[in-house]
Scaffold this motif. Structure first.
Motif, PDB file in Angstrom:
ATOM      1  N   UNK A 183       0.823  -1.207   0.000  1.00 39.87           N
ATOM      2  CA  UNK A 183       0.000   0.000   0.000  1.00 39.87           C
ATOM      3  C   UNK A 183       0.857   1.258   0.000  1.00 39.87           C
ATOM      4  N   UNK A 184       1.982   1.190   0.725  1.00 41.64           N
ATOM      5  CA  UNK A 184       2.837   2.367   0.823  1.00 41.64           C
ATOM      6  C   UNK A 184       3.625   2.606  -0.454  1.00 41.64           C
TER       7      UNK A 184
ATOM      8  N   UNK B  66      -1.982   9.977  -0.575  1.00 44.61           N
ATOM      9  CA  UNK B  66      -0.789   9.416  -1.220  1.00 44.61           C
ATOM     10  C   UNK B  66      -0.570  10.020  -2.606  1.00 44.61           C
ATOM     11  N   UNK B  67      -1.677  10.326  -3.315  1.00 48.47           N
ATOM     12  CA  UNK B  67      -1.548  10.682  -4.733  1.00 48.47           C
ATOM     13  C   UNK B  67      -1.465  12.184  -4.966  1.00 48.47           C
ATOM     14  N   UNK B  68      -1.585  13.009  -3.904  1.00 43.06           N
ATOM     15  CA  UNK B  68      -1.595  14.462  -4.098  1.00 43.06           C
ATOM     16  C   UNK B  68      -0.310  14.930  -4.778  1.00 43.06           C
TER      17      UNK B  68
ATOM     18  N   UNK C  91       9.932  14.104   4.875  1.00 47.67           N
ATOM     19  CA  UNK C  91      10.347  14.117   6.278  1.00 47.67           C
ATOM     20  C   UNK C  91       9.302  13.407   7.131  1.00 47.67           C
ATOM     21  N   UNK C  92       8.165  14.065   7.398  1.00 47.92           N
ATOM     22  CA  UNK C  92       7.106  13.350   8.124  1.00 47.92           C
ATOM     23  C   UNK C  92       5.746  13.451   7.447  1.00 47.92           C
ATOM     24  N   UNK C  93       5.722  13.854   6.185  1.00 48.29           N
ATOM     25  CA  UNK C  93       4.484  13.725   5.423  1.00 48.29           C
ATOM     26  C   UNK C  93       3.542  14.912   5.423  1.00 48.29           C
TER      27      UNK C  93
ATOM     28  N   UNK D  78       6.256  10.151   0.401  1.00 47.74           N
ATOM     29  CA  UNK D  78       6.124  10.415   1.828  1.00 47.74           C
ATOM     30  C   UNK D  78       7.315   9.982   2.640  1.00 47.74           C
ATOM     31  N   UNK D  79       7.139   9.980   3.959  1.00 50.81           N
ATOM     32  CA  UNK D  79       8.260   9.747   4.861  1.00 50.81           C
ATOM     33  C   UNK D  79       8.798   8.313   4.803  1.00 50.81           C
TER      34      UNK D  79
END
Lengths: 261, 343
Positions: free
Chosen positions: B182-183, B234-236, B270-272, B335-336
Motif C-alpha cells: 500500500x505504501x 498518497x496521490x496528491x 520528512x514526516x508527510x 512520503x516519509x
C-alpha cells in the motif's frame, strides 16, 4: 601673520580633530543637500498632473524596469504583464519599491488613481496582458465554495484564516484582511513576486469571485472564539498558553502550598 | 521523637534500617497564623471565605442569565462569540472563586497542627503465620495437589494452552496484507489524467501558464469508494510550470516533464506534511511544518531542513487530446521513510 605662527596653527595637537569635524560636516551637509534636492524633484514630478503614462513611467519606473519596460538587472521586463499587474503593484503601494529587500512590501500608495490608470494604459499598449476587471464582476460569489478553493490553493501560504505566513529567506505571504477585491483578483491572475500564477484556466473567473467572497466574509465576521491572537496558529497560541496559562497555574500552585500568614 | 529514630528495628519484608547519624530535629515550633492570634482576623477570614462562596453562587446564576441576555442567533457569528465569551467567563470565574474559597478556608481557618502517624510493621504475629501455613497444608492434603501429579500437570497444561487462540485474534487486528504494498503504490499509473483538486477537471498542458501552480489529484480518485482520503493523501501532486531556462534536468529524467511543466508529490519526505508553499521566482518549495526546502529547478533536491530525500517526481506526458497524463506511478514510495522502504 608670520610663517612660524602659521606652522604652529597647523601642527596644533587639535588640528587633526578640527579637520575631521570640518570634513564630516561638509560631507554630511553635501549629502543632505543632494538627497533633499532629489526628494524635492521627485515630489514635483508626482505632483504635476501628468496624463501621459509613458512620461510617468519614464520618471518613476524606468530606472529599474528600463525606458521601454524591457527590464534591467535591477527589475524585470514589464512587457506583457498587462494593466492588471500595474494596478496591483502600484495600487497597493508595492511599486515603486522603497529599497531592495526580500520582497516589495505594501505601503501607502504613491500615485493618484488617474496616474496609475495612465501608467497601466501605457504598459498595456506594449503587449497584450490581463486587464482590470469591473468592480461589479467581482461581487456576489459563493463564500462556501470560495473557502474550499482557498483551503486547497491559497491556505498553504496565506493561512486558512488569511492571516499570512512566512516563506523562505525573509519573504512572506501577506495577510489578506481588508484587501480591495480588484487586488485579490489581480494577485491571483498576475502572480506578483513569488506568488504562483492562478490564471482563469486554473481557477475560473467565477471561482475567483467565490474566493473573494470568502475573504470578504472573513473581514466582516469576527472570530467565533473571541480573541484570535492574530489567527497565526499554534505558535502564537502556544506562546500565549505557555506564558499566561502555565504562569497562572504556577502562581496558583505556589499559593496552594504556601503557609497562611 | 529523637530517640525513636535511633532504634535499630528489623522486621520481615523491610530493609535493614541503619541508625541515623543525624539527630531528628523534630518539628519547628508551630506556626501561629494571624487568624490564630487575632479573633478579629479570624472573623475577617470567615467573612472573606463566605464572600467568595456567595460570589461563586452569583456568578453561576449570572452564567445562566447571560445565556439569555446574549443568545446565539443562528448565522450570526458575533452573537456566538459574545455568548461564548460571557457565559464562559462567568462559569470559569464561578468555579474559580468556589475553589479559592475552599482552599482559603482550609489554610486560614481549619486547624494547622502538625501530626505524625508512625508506620506499623508488616510482619504478622506468630499465631497468624502458623495458622496460614496450616491452611496451606490442609488444602494440599484435601486437594491432593502434590499427590495427584497427573491431575496437577493436566491443569497446568490446560492453562498454558488457554492463551493460544489470542495469538490468532491479535494477529487479525493487523492489516490482512503487508502495508508495504500500500505504501509503495498510489493511484497514478500510465495514462491517468492529471485533474484539478477538488473538482476533478482534467488539465490541458496549454492551460498551465509559466509561473502557475496547480493542485492535482488523479482522474481515478473520484471512483474510489473505500479509503478515499488515504488514496488522496498518497496521490496528491503539485504541478508547476517553470521557464525552460530555469530547469536543470538530469539526463535520465529529461522525458519526465513537458515543456517546463513538472509534477512532484506534495507529501514531504520528512514526516508527510503537504509541501505546497511554492515560490514561483526562486522555484523553492517550503514545507510549513519543519521548514524543509526543496529546489524545484533541480528535481526538488533538499536545500534546507530535516527532509532526507528529494520529493518524488511524477513522470508526465501529454495525450492525443492535449491533456496531461501520468507516464506511470511514482518510481519510488512517496512520503516519509518507513522500516521496509528500500534505501
Amino acid at each position: 601673520m608670520s610663517r612660524s605662527e602659521n606652522r604652529r596653527g597647523r601642527r596644533h595637537p587639535l588640528a587633526s580633530v578640527a579637520l575631521l569635524v570640518v570634513g564630516l560636516f561638509v560631507s554630511g551637509g553635501a549629502y543632505a543637500a543632494f538627497t533633499g534636492a532629489a526628494t524635492a524633484e521627485e515630489s514635483t514630478v508626482t505632483a504635476v498632473e501628468v496624463t501621459d503614462g509613458k512620461a510617468l513611467f519614464a520618471a518613476n519606473c524606468a530606472s529599474c524596469h528600463g525606458l521601454n519596460a524591457e527590464g534591467t538587472k535591477a527589475g524585470p521586463s514589464l512587457i506583457g504583464v498587462g494593466a492588471l499587474a500595474v494596478e496591483f503593484q502600484v495600487g497597493t503601494g508595492r511599486m515603486p519599491m522603497s529599497g531592495s529587500g526580500p520582497q516589495a512590501e505594501k505601503k501607502p500608495v504613491q500615485f493618484t488613481q488617474p496616474e496609475i490608470d495612465a501608467m497601466a494604459a501605457w504598459v498595456a499598449t506594449l503587449a497584450p496582458g490581463p486587464t482590470v476587471p469591473t468592480e461589479a464582476s467581482l461581487q456576489g460569489g459563493d463564500p462556501a465554495n470560495g473557502a474550499e478553493l482557498f483551503r486547497i490553493n491559497c491556505a498553504m501560504c496565506h493561512n486558512v484564516a488569511g492571516a499570512g505566513g512566512a516563506l523562505t529567506e525573509g519573504k512572506y505571504a501577506p495577510n489578506l484582511h481588508n484587501i480591495d477585491p480588484v487586488h485579490i483578483y489581480a494577485a491571483m491572475v498576475t502572480g506578483p513576486q513569488n506568488m504562483p500564477v492562478f490564471s482563469d484556466m486554473n481557477i475560473t473567473a467565477d471561482e475567483k469571485r467565490d474566493i473573494i467572497a470568502y475573504l470578504k466574509y472573513l473581514d466582516e465576521n469576527p472570530s467565533v472564539g473571541g480573541l484570535d491572537l492574530g489567527a497565526l496558529g499554534p505558535v502564537s497560541e502556544g506562546l500565549f498558553v505557555w506564558i499566561f496559562a502555565l504562569g497562572g497555574l504556577v502562581a496558583i500552585t505556589i499559593w496552594l502550598t504556601a503557609k497562611s500568614n | 521523637m529523637a530517640d525513636k529514630s535511633n532504634e535499630l528495628e528489623v522486621s520481615a519484608g523491610s530493609a535493614v534500617a541503619r541508625p541515623d547519624r543525624l539527630q531528628n530535629p523534630g518539628f519547628e515550633p508551630e506556626h501561629q497564623r494571624v487568624t490564630d492570634e487575632s479573633p478579629a482576623r479570624e472573623k475577617g477570614a470567615e467573612r472573606g471565605v463566605s464572600f467568595l462562596f456567595l460570589l461563586s453562587a452569583i456568578l453561576s446564576v449570572a452564567a445562566f442569565v447571560l445565556n439569555f441576555i446574549f443568545p446565539i442567533v443562528p448565522g450570526d457569528l458575533l452573537s456566538t462569540r459574545l455568548n461564548n465569551l460571557f457565559v464562559g467567563i462567568a462559569i470559569a470565574a464561578g468555579l474559580l472563586t468556589l475553589g479559592v474559597g475552599a482552599v482559603h478556608w482550609a489554610k486560614a481557618l481549619m486547624h494547622g497542627h502538625e501530626l505524625v502517624e508512625e508506620r506499623h510493621g508488616t510482619r504478622g504475629d506468630d499465631a497468624t503465620r502458623s495458622r496460614a501455613a496450616e491452611i496451606f497444608t490442609e488444602a494440599n492434603k484435601e486437594s491432593g495437589w502434590t499427590r495427584r501429579r497427573v491431575l496437577r500437570n493436566s491443569l497446568i497444561g490446560a492453562l498454558v494452552a488457554f492463551p493460544i487462540p489470542a495469538i490468532a485474534l491479535f494477529r487479525d487486528l493487523a492489516p490482512s496484507k503487508s502495508p508495504q504494498e500500500l505504501l509503495n503504490h498510489t493511484l497514478w499509473k500510465k495514462g491517468v489524467r492529471l485533474t484539478r483538486d477538488p473538482n476533478g477537471v482534467p488539465i490541458k498542458a496549454s492551460e498551465v501558464t509559466i509561473g502557475s501552480a496547480f493542485h492535482v489529484i488523479p482522474e481515478t480518485l473520484g471512483d474510489v469508494e473505500e479509503g478515499f482520503l488515504d488514496e488522496k493523501a498518497k496521490a496528491a501532486v503539485l504541478l508547476m510550470r517553470l521557464p525552460l531556462a530555469d530547469l536543470n534536468e538530469a539526463e535520465d529524467r529529461k522525458g519526465w516533464s513537458y515543456d517546463g511543466i513538472v509534477a512532484y508529490s506534495k507529501i514531504c519526505t520528512h514526516v508527510g506534511c503537504p509541501v505546497a508553499l511554492y515560490e514561483q521566482q526562486t522555484h523553492h518549495l517550503l514545507c510549513p511544518c519543519h521548514q524543509s526546502q526543496f529546489d524545484v529547478s533541480n528535481h526538488c533536491a533538499v536545500i534546507f531542513g530535516p527532509a532526507a530525500r528529494p520529493l518524488p517526481q511524477l513522470p508526465i506526458a501529454v495525450d492525443a487530446e492535449g491533456y496531461l497524463v501520468a507516464q506511470s506511478d511514482f518510481l519510488e514510495p512517496v512520503g516519509p521513510s518507513y522500516w521496509e522502504r528500500a534505501r
